[in-house]
Design a protein around this motif. Structure first.
Motif, PDB file in Angstrom:
ATOM      1  N   UNK A 100       0.643  89.254  39.640  1.00  0.00           N
ATOM      2  CA  UNK A 100       1.740  89.717  38.809  1.00  0.00           C
ATOM      3  C   UNK A 100       2.931  88.770  38.951  1.00  0.00           C
ATOM      4  N   UNK A 101       3.546  88.467  37.809  1.00  0.00           N
ATOM      5  CA  UNK A 101       4.784  87.696  37.841  1.00  0.00           C
ATOM      6  C   UNK A 101       5.923  88.606  38.281  1.00  0.00           C
ATOM      7  N   UNK A 102       6.765  88.090  39.155  1.00  0.00           N
ATOM      8  CA  UNK A 102       7.938  88.838  39.610  1.00  0.00           C
ATOM      9  C   UNK A 102       9.128  88.376  38.768  1.00  0.00           C
ATOM     10  N   UNK A 103       9.621  89.217  37.859  1.00  0.00           N
ATOM     11  CA  UNK A 103      10.685  88.765  36.942  1.00  0.00           C
ATOM     12  C   UNK A 103      11.996  88.435  37.642  1.00  0.00           C
ATOM     13  N   UNK A 104      12.344  89.238  38.649  1.00  0.00           N
ATOM     14  CA  UNK A 104      13.604  89.029  39.358  1.00  0.00           C
ATOM     15  C   UNK A 104      13.363  89.113  40.858  1.00  0.00           C
ATOM     16  N   UNK A 105      14.090  88.283  41.579  1.00  0.00           N
ATOM     17  CA  UNK A 105      13.888  88.169  43.016  1.00  0.00           C
ATOM     18  C   UNK A 105      15.244  87.929  43.664  1.00  0.00           C
ATOM     19  N   UNK A 106      15.475  88.580  44.790  1.00  0.00           N
ATOM     20  CA  UNK A 106      16.728  88.348  45.511  1.00  0.00           C
ATOM     21  C   UNK A 106      16.630  87.066  46.323  1.00  0.00           C
ATOM     22  N   UNK A 107      17.782  86.469  46.627  1.00  0.00           N
ATOM     23  CA  UNK A 107      17.790  85.309  47.521  1.00  0.00           C
ATOM     24  C   UNK A 107      17.072  85.656  48.832  1.00  0.00           C
ATOM     25  N   UNK A 108      17.344  86.849  49.330  1.00  0.00           N
ATOM     26  CA  UNK A 108      16.783  87.245  50.627  1.00  0.00           C
ATOM     27  C   UNK A 108      15.259  87.246  50.592  1.00  0.00           C
ATOM     28  N   UNK A 109      14.686  87.890  49.572  1.00  0.00           N
ATOM     29  CA  UNK A 109      13.228  87.933  49.492  1.00  0.00           C
ATOM     30  C   UNK A 109      12.648  86.547  49.226  1.00  0.00           C
ATOM     31  N   UNK A 110      13.356  85.748  48.442  1.00  0.00           N
ATOM     32  CA  UNK A 110      12.882  84.386  48.177  1.00  0.00           C
ATOM     33  C   UNK A 110      12.830  83.572  49.463  1.00  0.00           C
ATOM     34  N   UNK A 111      13.862  83.707  50.296  1.00  0.00           N
ATOM     35  CA  UNK A 111      13.870  83.000  51.582  1.00  0.00           C
ATOM     36  C   UNK A 111      12.710  83.469  52.449  1.00  0.00           C
ATOM     37  N   UNK A 112      12.488  84.770  52.493  1.00  0.00           N
ATOM     38  CA  UNK A 112      11.400  85.319  53.306  1.00  0.00           C
ATOM     39  C   UNK A 112      10.049  84.789  52.828  1.00  0.00           C
ATOM     40  N   UNK A 113       9.822  84.834  51.521  1.00  0.00           N
ATOM     41  CA  UNK A 113       8.540  84.378  50.990  1.00  0.00           C
ATOM     42  C   UNK A 113       8.338  82.884  51.252  1.00  0.00           C
ATOM     43  N   UNK A 114       9.386  82.096  51.046  1.00  0.00           N
ATOM     44  CA  UNK A 114       9.278  80.657  51.284  1.00  0.00           C
ATOM     45  C   UNK A 114       9.035  80.365  52.757  1.00  0.00           C
ATOM     46  N   UNK A 115       9.730  81.093  53.636  1.00  0.00           N
ATOM     47  CA  UNK A 115       9.569  80.888  55.071  1.00  0.00           C
ATOM     48  C   UNK A 115       8.131  81.170  55.503  1.00  0.00           C
ATOM     49  N   UNK A 116       7.535  82.207  54.934  1.00  0.00           N
ATOM     50  CA  UNK A 116       6.180  82.580  55.327  1.00  0.00           C
ATOM     51  C   UNK A 116       5.110  81.729  54.661  1.00  0.00           C
ATOM     52  N   UNK A 117       5.520  80.851  53.729  1.00  0.00           N
ATOM     53  CA  UNK A 117       4.550  79.900  53.209  1.00  0.00           C
ATOM     54  C   UNK A 117       4.268  79.981  51.726  1.00  0.00           C
ATOM     55  N   UNK A 118       5.034  80.749  50.950  1.00  0.00           N
ATOM     56  CA  UNK A 118       4.836  80.768  49.498  1.00  0.00           C
ATOM     57  C   UNK A 118       5.116  79.371  48.947  1.00  0.00           C
TER      58      UNK A 118
END
Length: 424
Positions: free
Chosen positions: A240-258
């Motif tokens: 599923x495409x995520x239409x909107x994302x918070x900075x916080x969740x984006x940082x978390x996802x990127x940190x974990x390897x997205x």
């Protein structure tokens, strides 16, 4: 002022260059800075060339010739007139590698890596700028090394933000008032004028550096996916495409390897409250993902898979506790060996860590750790991270798996596991 970042997949061939140029032209009413990665998988090929050169292999020239041929084939398709200056410009850029590989390697491997691998971004941007220049007049090629200043940590340059921002404000901002500028991601420069790189996949980070220093209106990453997805299509049939994302969740996802966003990307633009848009270069008019300061958490659970992991468990030889003193020593060894921890769990007398498997790093790390600790380890394991998990999502990814390690926090679950058949 808007910052557009295009990755290697978007400029992998002549048709990609034309498509990117079309996207830029459709937005040429804006002040634009275009940040571009090396073409296709050229960074991997340049890494192969670096390894061959450092190891004294016989195929160094063959690998280099393949790299040159790849780029000149694209040039031939884009520029029917072979007298166009871009042909000499690219040839002269390759000469820098020619000079280097003519001699036996004497400098540190990481320094050599940066001098060779950085050429990928230099050439891709020269080609894009030259082609875009055939379509409109106000195009300038800009050398990122004149603006992004780092320390001497080769392969992982630490940005001197004060010097970088001053240089960008003084010399790049005025240029962008009347021109579209094309520059490189991934690379910077030391005070001694030596090229550095910012870490693999660092072009997103470069775009964030320019965005923050220019106080940009927005930053857009153009990808071959429709936006940020809740899972990698390689691992899940339905995403599923995520239409909107918070900075916080984006940082978390990127940190974990997205892989859709480089881990260092978010913080510089969050500090300046610059929205980040993830869009598809295949469908440039389609909706993507907007990353902003909204407070809502992810609407669906998100899954991040990292394969080819190592799991290392550390035990004190004297059965003493894993206390602050031991942890400090352990972390210093990981830092010295440049091993990045993906997940960890400690108990009274053990400390377990997973990280990306690298045979040489693992061997040298174990050798150092074994002086003071007992070590057990597994390789060829996988790590899955679930953001906003529940038991159903855990069960979904652990079918026919042996769980070797599980770490849970309020919103995130990380599981190190391997196929059951491999352990039975």
């Amino acid at each position: 002022m808007k910052i557009y970042k295009f990755g290697g997949a978007s400029v992998k061939d002549a048709e990609g260059i034309k498509n990117v140029s079309s996207i830029i032209q459709n937005h040429k009413g804006n002040q634009l800075l275009i940040v571009v990665s090396a073409m296709g998988k050229i960074t991997n090929k340049l890494e192969e060339l670096t390894t061959a050169y450092l190891n004294g292999q016989d195929d160094v020239q063959q690998i280099f010739d393949e790299i040159k041929l790849y780029h000149f084939n694209i040039l031939n398709q884009l520029f029917p007139d072979h007298n166009h200056p871009i042909f000499n410009d690219v040839a002269n850029t390759f000469v820098e590698i020619d000079w280097l590989i003519e001699e036996e390697p004497e400098d540190a491997p990481d320094y050599i890596y940066d001098q060779i691998v950085s050429i990928g971004e230099i050439i891709s941007t020269k080609i894009l700028a030259a082609y875009l220049g055939t379509l409109q007049n106000n195009v300038k090629w800009v050398d990122a090394r004149n603006f992004v200043h780092t320390d001497n940590t080769y392969r992982e340059g630490l940005v001197n933000w004060e010097k970088t921002e001053a240089e960008i404000q003084e010399n790049l901002a005025p240029l962008l008032k009347d021109n579209i500028a094309v520059t490189q991601g991934f690379i910077g420069n030391t005070s001694e004028n030596f090229t550095t790189t910012l870490g693999r996949e660092g072009s997103d980070y470069s775009a964030a550096i320019f965005s923050a220093c220019l106080n940009a209106e927005s930053m857009t990453i153009w990808k071959d996916v429709p936006g940020v997805l809740n899972a990698d299509p390689k691992w899940f049939d339905e995403t599923e495409r995520i239409p909107q994302l918070s900075y916080h969740d984006a940082i978390e996802l990127a940190y974990y390897g997205a892989t859709v966003i480089h881990p260092k990307t978010i913080k510089p633009i969050q500090n300046k409250n610059i929205p980040l848009y993830v869009r598809s270069f295949l469908h440039p008019d389609a909706e993507g993902t907007d990353i902003t300061d909204l407070n809502n958490h992810l609407p669906v659970p998100s899954f991040i898979f990292k394969v080819n992991q190592a799991l290392l468990s550390i035990f004190p030889k004297d059965f003493s506790f894993i206390i602050e003193e031991n942890l400090s020593h352990i972390f210093s060894l990981f830092h010295n060996h440049r091993v990045k921890i993906n997940t960890m769990l400690n108990s009274a007398i053990s400390f377990s860590i997973s990280f990306d498997y690298d045979a040489k790093k693992l061997e040298s790390l174990i050798a150092d750790l074994s002086k003071d600790y007992k070590i057990k380890y597994n390789t060829d394991v996988e790590l899955v991270t679930i953001r906003y998990y529940n038991q159903e999502t855990i069960d979904r990814v652990t079918v026919n798996k042996n769980i070797l390690l599980e770490v849970k926090s309020r919103n995130t679950c990380q599981i190190v596991m391997r196929d059951k058949k491999e352990t039975e």
